[in-house]
Design an enzyme around this catalytic site. Sequence first.
Site, PDB file in Angstrom:
ATOM      1  N   ASN A 181      50.164  10.218  25.896  1.00 35.84           N
ATOM      2  CA  ASN A 181      51.335  10.671  25.353  1.00 35.84           C
ATOM      3  C   ASN A 181      52.556  11.192  26.174  1.00 35.84           C
ATOM      4  OD1 ASN A 181      51.196  10.493  22.280  1.00 35.84           O
ATOM      5  ND2 ASN A 181      49.690  11.986  22.507  1.00 35.84           N
ATOM      6  N   CYS A 203      49.084   4.375  18.749  1.00 35.56           N
ATOM      7  CA  CYS A 203      48.756   5.685  18.163  1.00 35.56           C
ATOM      8  C   CYS A 203      47.882   5.728  17.068  1.00 35.56           C
ATOM      9  CB  CYS A 203      50.112   6.415  17.781  1.00 35.56           C
ATOM     10  SG  CYS A 203      50.048   7.953  17.056  1.00 35.56           S
ATOM     11  N   HIS A 211      55.302   9.023  16.709  1.00 41.47           N
ATOM     12  CA  HIS A 211      55.348  10.368  16.138  1.00 41.47           C
ATOM     13  C   HIS A 211      56.827  10.474  15.321  1.00 41.47           C
ATOM     14  CE1 HIS A 211      52.171  11.852  18.884  1.00 41.47           C
ATOM     15  NE2 HIS A 211      51.680  10.964  18.121  1.00 41.47           N
ATOM     16  N   TYR A 271      54.311  14.415  11.996  1.00 42.74           N
ATOM     17  CA  TYR A 271      54.953  15.044  13.169  1.00 42.74           C
ATOM     18  C   TYR A 271      56.376  15.352  12.605  1.00 42.74           C
ATOM     19  CZ  TYR A 271      51.494  14.450  16.625  1.00 42.74           C
ATOM     20  OH  TYR A 271      50.339  14.425  17.649  1.00 42.74           O
TER      21      TYR A 271
END
Length: 443
Positions: A150, A172, A202, A256
């Site tokens: 990340n 992810c 995200h 997120y």
Amino acid sequence: MKKGIKVVTIGGGSSYTPEFVEGLIKRYDELPVSELWLVDIEAGREKLNIVGNLAKRMVDRAGLPMEIHLTMDRREALSGADFVTTQMRVGQLKARIQDERLPIKYGMIGQETNGAGGLFKGMRTIPVLLQISEEMKELCPDAWLINFTNPAGLVTEAMLRYGPHQKVVGVCNLPINMRMTLARLLDVELERLHIDFAGLNHMVYGLDVKVDGESVLDEVLNIMCDPDRQVSMQNIAPLPWEPEFIRSLGVVPCPYHRYFYKMSDILEKQLEEFKMGTTRAEVVQQLENELFDLYKDESLAVKPPQLEERGGAYYSDAACNLISSVYNDRGDIQTLNVRNDGTISSLPRESAVEVNCVVTKAGPKPITVGELPVSVSGLVQQIKSFERVAAEASVTGSYEKALLAMTINPLVTSDVKAKQLLDEMLEVHKEYLPQFSERLTHN
Ligand code: G6P
Ligand code: MN
């Protein structure tokens, strides 16, 4: 003549490795990996040995002829690899604690993949990944680089723009987790549920959700507003969404998105936790200590269930499914971070996007999305601008670009504090930011 598939995992000493090994073991019939090389650096030697020995016991228990190699020699590992996964944490958890604590000190959200924390994690990571990209170009030019490190969106952006090795995919676990959670809440089998994902890592939206090809978007939007049926991840507070907001958004946000659309609520929660000395990074540190104690136990030869308390649970399904579909030329659909190439028309062709792709032996091919709905396109553009500037700052070590990246990030809420926070974070992380060394030593 090659013996079989050679997989290399950089950051092999990660507490997540048993999950990856379990994924490879489960798929051995379709994906006969003959060598798994776990690579780490000196600072990770002890963890690599503990987790590597567990990996060996797991493979023995499964009775498979998969060799596990533990090494600090990245070049030796990369040589002749077929697939390379990256899951390292530059500066280890100690650096994450800073990424999550310092912004809170300045009254802003502290998060390892977003805001100021995400920027710094990116700036520490990108130079290392670009070095790996160069080594792969030389030592295993046909191998796919599958990145988990990340902030996956930002680092994929940097590797696509600045790396010599272009066979790069960012992965992810969030899309697969959202699918699994919604399948459970809708009470349908996973295979019947399809989500049209589009956006950034995200920052991905479900533009439509289908069961057996029929849209169930309305029902899913209802679920999203039901406080008893929240779609979230272990690492994100499951704050409920307001029905009016979700209805007008018209698409399914990812967990997120709470950092952006529920900024004050999240900040309030973080401030409370901060006062008690427990950011997520500290919770994870504790969990990791417990996991490594378990991993040391010679009688353990399977992935312990405690690992599912980490936000990255099921990441190995995302990684192994990708590797298997490339190897088997499967042609199924997976949600991945790839070069946009016109898939989302309002974003640059050379930028990374997270979209559904058809995966064959030629790699992932993104499925055209077109325009994003007006309700979400602005935020996506803003985050993409941030990622582009942040990638440039990471590569050049330009203070001006780093300050710009910081200031245009929506989670950095004060321009004055942005500069103070930037200066403090540059100082704290300087050991891992060699590209800024000139400025830092001359200051
Ligand atoms: C989610 C994200 C991952 C991230 C993880 C953090 O699963 O998709 O990218 O690494 O959360 O979880 P942690 O347990 O480290 O807070
Ligand atoms: Mn992720």
